[in-house]
Write a protein that holds these residues in place. Structure first.
Motif, PDB file in Angstrom:
ATOM      1  N   GLN A 138      -1.254  11.865  -5.574  1.00  0.00           N
ATOM      2  CA  GLN A 138      -1.998  10.667  -5.219  1.00  0.00           C
ATOM      3  C   GLN A 138      -1.680   9.507  -6.145  1.00  0.00           C
ATOM      4  O   GLN A 138      -1.649   8.344  -5.715  1.00  0.00           O
ATOM      5  CB  GLN A 138      -3.503  10.966  -5.246  1.00  0.00           C
ATOM      6  N   LYS A 139      -1.445   9.781  -7.408  1.00  0.00           N
ATOM      7  CA  LYS A 139      -1.136   8.710  -8.358  1.00  0.00           C
ATOM      8  C   LYS A 139       0.099   7.938  -7.918  1.00  0.00           C
ATOM      9  O   LYS A 139       0.108   6.699  -7.912  1.00  0.00           O
ATOM     10  CB  LYS A 139      -0.920   9.291  -9.753  1.00  0.00           C
ATOM     11  N   ILE A 140       1.160   8.643  -7.540  1.00  0.00           N
ATOM     12  CA  ILE A 140       2.393   7.974  -7.111  1.00  0.00           C
ATOM     13  C   ILE A 140       2.185   7.299  -5.765  1.00  0.00           C
ATOM     14  O   ILE A 140       2.618   6.167  -5.544  1.00  0.00           O
ATOM     15  CB  ILE A 140       3.557   8.979  -7.045  1.00  0.00           C
ATOM     16  N   ARG A 141       1.479   7.965  -4.843  1.00  0.00           N
ATOM     17  CA  ARG A 141       1.222   7.362  -3.531  1.00  0.00           C
ATOM     18  C   ARG A 141       0.438   6.060  -3.673  1.00  0.00           C
ATOM     19  O   ARG A 141       0.679   5.098  -2.936  1.00  0.00           O
ATOM     20  CB  ARG A 141       0.478   8.332  -2.608  1.00  0.00           C
ATOM     21  N   SER A 142      -0.492   6.024  -4.622  1.00  0.00           N
ATOM     22  CA  SER A 142      -1.327   4.833  -4.793  1.00  0.00           C
ATOM     23  C   SER A 142      -0.556   3.648  -5.359  1.00  0.00           C
ATOM     24  O   SER A 142      -1.041   2.512  -5.320  1.00  0.00           O
ATOM     25  CB  SER A 142      -2.509   5.152  -5.711  1.00  0.00           C
ATOM     26  N   MET A 143       0.644   3.881  -5.868  1.00  0.00           N
ATOM     27  CA  MET A 143       1.458   2.804  -6.419  1.00  0.00           C
ATOM     28  C   MET A 143       2.206   2.036  -5.339  1.00  0.00           C
ATOM     29  O   MET A 143       2.835   1.013  -5.616  1.00  0.00           O
ATOM     30  CB  MET A 143       2.462   3.369  -7.435  1.00  0.00           C
ATOM     31  N   VAL A 144       2.156   2.530  -4.101  1.00  0.00           N
ATOM     32  CA  VAL A 144       2.915   1.928  -3.004  1.00  0.00           C
ATOM     33  C   VAL A 144       1.983   1.539  -1.861  1.00  0.00           C
ATOM     34  O   VAL A 144       1.100   2.309  -1.484  1.00  0.00           O
ATOM     35  CB  VAL A 144       3.984   2.908  -2.468  1.00  0.00           C
ATOM     36  N   GLN A 145       2.196   0.350  -1.331  1.00  0.00           N
ATOM     37  CA  GLN A 145       1.500  -0.089  -0.127  1.00  0.00           C
ATOM     38  C   GLN A 145       2.512  -0.166   1.015  1.00  0.00           C
ATOM     39  O   GLN A 145       3.660  -0.561   0.797  1.00  0.00           O
ATOM     40  CB  GLN A 145       0.849  -1.456  -0.334  1.00  0.00           C
ATOM     41  N   TYR A 146       2.087   0.208   2.214  1.00  0.00           N
ATOM     42  CA  TYR A 146       2.978   0.173   3.374  1.00  0.00           C
ATOM     43  C   TYR A 146       2.424  -0.771   4.435  1.00  0.00           C
ATOM     44  O   TYR A 146       1.212  -0.891   4.612  1.00  0.00           O
ATOM     45  CB  TYR A 146       3.154   1.566   3.972  1.00  0.00           C
ATOM     46  N   LYS A 147       3.342  -1.421   5.128  1.00  0.00           N
ATOM     47  CA  LYS A 147       2.939  -2.371   6.166  1.00  0.00           C
ATOM     48  C   LYS A 147       3.999  -2.395   7.267  1.00  0.00           C
ATOM     49  O   LYS A 147       5.201  -2.387   6.986  1.00  0.00           O
ATOM     50  CB  LYS A 147       2.783  -3.770   5.560  1.00  0.00           C
ATOM     51  N   GLU A 148       3.543  -2.428   8.506  1.00  0.00           N
ATOM     52  CA  GLU A 148       4.469  -2.557   9.628  1.00  0.00           C
ATOM     53  C   GLU A 148       5.066  -3.960   9.620  1.00  0.00           C
ATOM     54  O   GLU A 148       4.358  -4.955   9.536  1.00  0.00           O
ATOM     55  CB  GLU A 148       3.736  -2.313  10.942  1.00  0.00           C
ATOM     56  N   PHE A 149       6.379  -4.027   9.689  1.00  0.00           N
ATOM     57  CA  PHE A 149       7.050  -5.336   9.707  1.00  0.00           C
ATOM     58  C   PHE A 149       8.443  -5.184  10.294  1.00  0.00           C
ATOM     59  O   PHE A 149       9.169  -4.243   9.987  1.00  0.00           O
ATOM     60  CB  PHE A 149       7.149  -5.930   8.296  1.00  0.00           C
ATOM     61  N   ASN A 150       8.803  -6.144  11.146  1.00  0.00           N
ATOM     62  CA  ASN A 150      10.117  -6.189  11.779  1.00  0.00           C
ATOM     63  C   ASN A 150      10.967  -7.223  11.052  1.00  0.00           C
ATOM     64  O   ASN A 150      10.564  -8.384  10.914  1.00  0.00           O
ATOM     65  CB  ASN A 150       9.961  -6.572  13.256  1.00  0.00           C
ATOM     66  N   LEU A 151      12.128  -6.828  10.570  1.00  0.00           N
ATOM     67  CA  LEU A 151      12.990  -7.733   9.807  1.00  0.00           C
ATOM     68  C   LEU A 151      13.472  -8.928  10.611  1.00  0.00           C
ATOM     69  O   LEU A 151      13.968  -9.899  10.039  1.00  0.00           O
ATOM     70  CB  LEU A 151      14.192  -6.964   9.251  1.00  0.00           C
ATOM     71  N   LEU A 152      13.325  -8.891  11.924  1.00  0.00           N
ATOM     72  CA  LEU A 152      13.699 -10.043  12.737  1.00  0.00           C
ATOM     73  C   LEU A 152      12.652 -11.154  12.663  1.00  0.00           C
ATOM     74  O   LEU A 152      12.919 -12.291  13.038  1.00  0.00           O
ATOM     75  CB  LEU A 152      13.882  -9.630  14.201  1.00  0.00           C
TER      76      LEU A 152
END
Length: 286
Positions: free
Chosen positions: A183-197
């Motif tokens: 959990q410590k490592i997971r909590s260091m990253v945020q994820y978001k849906e995004f299209n590079l276009l």
């Protein structure tokens, strides 16, 4: 598969994701989309195409695009970029950031291995980074793959692929026949849906951008658009990492190769860091 059906799906993929498929990829298209057809209780690829033509259902189209985007990823992929990040980029930014804040973007983060590789490096450097706020954002256009990334659960093969055994033991817990990063490592990253276009300005500014092994799937105008958009998010002393088979040459004049390095770029208007001796092989495993 008819040429008309192939061209129809290719047009959708290009518009929605920037993915460009050659005529020799018809087999790949059909093999990846047959499971999508089955999901909607359709008998064939042709039936799937017919459904999209008739209904133009956004949910179906989204599933088609996600099925065709490549989600190949593994921990510490190619090793050297992570050595460069640890030995060159991070120390240089730390010396130049009196506010003790750094933001990192992993574009096309897939199932999270790149993000978590960076997080493990930062965790290993906790003593040097005391008092620092370092954010890691991972984005992808696939909601399904981002859900996997957030879980941080990997098969035995995925967990061992590129991951030093000491880091596996330190940061992962075995769950049945799979491994979950803590959990410590997971909590260091945020994820978001995004299209590079799309326009990335809503994501904010970034000191470091990893956009590795992504541009190879796009045509030249799309590559230029993405690189120019990334340049607009970076400070003058920011860093861009590309894959080993990727380059900015002939695509954009916004970036220049970092002196003495490979695969790492700075803005042409910025101050490139001095060439630094690369980390010795296996440095990340220490």
């Amino acid at each position: 598969m008819t040429v008309t059906d192939f061209d129809f799906i290719c047009q959708i993929l290009r518009q929605r994701s920037g993915l460009v498929l050659g005529n020799d990829k018809a087999y790949l298209l059909e093999s990846r989309l047959l499971p999508v057809a089955r999901k909607y209780k359709l008998a064939s690829f042709e039936d799937l195409v017919r459904l999209i033509r008739v209904k133009s259902d956004e949910a179906v189209i989204k599933d088609v695009v996600e099925a065709m985007t490549t989600n190949e990823s593994f921990f510490f992929r190619d090793t050297k970029p992570f050595d460069q990040f640890k030995q060159i980029v991070l120390p240089t930014l730390m010396a130049a950031r009196p506010n003790k804040q750094i933001r990192i973007w992993s574009a096309a983060a897939s199932s999270g291995q790149e993000c978590y590789s960076l997080a493990m490096i930062l965790s290993e450097m906790a003593a040097q980074l005391s008092g620092w706020k370092i954010e890691i954002l991972g984005t992808d256009l696939s909601t399904e793959i981002l859900d996997r990334a957030r879980e941080g659960i990997y098969s035995q093969f995925e967990a061992q692929r590129g991951l030093p055994i000491n880091l596996l033991v330190k940061y992962f817990t075995q769950v049945g026949d799979r491994w979950q990063i803590n959990q410590k490592i997971r909590s260091m990253v945020q994820y978001k849906e995004f299209n590079l276009l799309n326009d990335p300005r809503s994501l904010g500014k970034f000191d470091v951008v990893f956009c590795r092994n992504v541009l190879i799937y796009f045509d030249q105008p799309t590559k230029a658009k993405i690189l120019n958009n990334i340049a607009g998010l970076m400070p003058n002393d920011g860093y861009l990492f590309l894959g080993g088979a990727e380059t900015v040459l002939g695509i954009t004049d916004k970036f220049q190769l970092l002196a003495g390095q490979r695969g790492v770029y700075g803005l042409t208007t910025g101050q490139a860091a001095p060439a630094t001796k690369p980390a010795a092989p296996g440095a990340l495993r220490a």
